[in-house]
Design a protein around this motif. Structure first.
Motif, short mmCIF file in Angstrom:
data_model
loop_
_atom_site.label_atom_id
_atom_site.label_comp_id
_atom_site.label_asym_id
_atom_site.label_seq_id
_atom_site.Cartn_x
_atom_site.Cartn_y
_atom_site.Cartn_z
N GLY A 1 0.81 -1.22 0.00
CA GLY A 1 0.00 0.00 0.00
C GLY A 1 0.84 1.26 0.00
N ALA A 2 2.06 1.18 -0.51
CA ALA A 2 2.96 2.33 -0.54
C ALA A 2 3.16 2.80 -1.97
CB ALA A 2 4.30 1.96 0.10
N SER A 3 2.08 2.87 -2.72
CA SER A 3 2.19 3.21 -4.14
C SER A 3 2.63 4.65 -4.38
CB SER A 3 0.86 2.93 -4.85
OG SER A 3 -0.17 3.66 -4.23
N LEU A 4 2.53 5.51 -3.37
CA LEU A 4 2.94 6.90 -3.55
C LEU A 4 4.45 7.06 -3.74
CD1 LEU A 4 0.65 8.62 -0.89
CD2 LEU A 4 0.34 8.56 -3.36
N ILE A 5 5.22 6.09 -3.29
CA ILE A 5 6.68 6.22 -3.39
C ILE A 5 7.28 5.31 -4.47
CG2 ILE A 5 6.94 6.93 -0.99
CD1 ILE A 5 8.01 4.04 -0.46
N ILE A 6 6.45 4.68 -5.28
CA ILE A 6 6.97 3.72 -6.27
C ILE A 6 7.94 4.38 -7.23
CG2 ILE A 6 6.32 2.33 -8.28
CD1 ILE A 6 3.95 1.30 -6.69
#
Length: 173
Positions: free
Chosen positions: A16-21
């Motif tokens: 759920g850390a797609s903002l830092i991909i």
């Protein structure tokens, strides 16, 4: 996209850390490229004899409470030139992006090599998850009528038993 980048993207998506991909892919690319350049075979079409010197590298992601740490291990014991004034055109071409992207970074010796790491801050879960939709109020459901109480009828039971006995005594079977 390299195996390390696919691994990073899938793992961060699952966490759920797609903002830092996007930032993580830049960092993984830089760290893996540096590890390959210092300990691996960089020729896209190597000869079999060159593969004897091939060294493995390892990529690891560590989820912390509000951050993700990207670690790359390689067999070269010397620290990498991460700071931009140390990076030249021959080695670590992408390493100058790490200080611009990561919250913190560094390296430490491990075994016969080293681990180069970079930490990315992830917004707290409360900031990532949108507020929940309004919930409906439950309606009161009337209770179902109570079932009719069963009564054992000895006459019905006697007839069933007699019918079963006649089936056992039937010579047609």
């Amino acid at each position: 996209m390299s195996c390390a980048q696919v691994f990073t993207k899938l793992t961060l998506t699952a966490w759920g850390a797609s903002l830092i991909i996007d930032d993580a892919l830049v960092i993984v690319s830089a760290l893996v490229r540096n590890a390959v350049e210092t300990t691996g075979v960089t020729d896209p079409n190597p000869r079999w004899s060159e593969l004897d010197d091939l060294k493995l590298i390892s990529v690891r992601l560590v989820a912390l409470e509000n951050s993700v740490v990207i670690e790359v291990w390689d067999a070269d014991p010397y620290p990498p030139p991460i700071k931009s004034e140390e990076v030249d055109a021959e080695s670590g071409r992408e390493l100058h992006l790490i200080p611009l992207t990561a919250h913190s970074y560094g390296s430490y010796p491990k075994g016969t090599g080293k681990v180069v790491w970079a930490e990315l801050i992830v917004a707290p879960r409360s900031a990532q998850i949108p507020p929940p939709l309004p919930r409906r109020q439950r309606r009161s459901i009337p209770e179902a009528p109570s079932p009719i109480p069963r009564q054992q009828d000895p006459e019905i039971l006697r007839r069933v038993i007699e019918g079963l006995r006649t089936l056992d005594d039937d010579p047609k079977q």
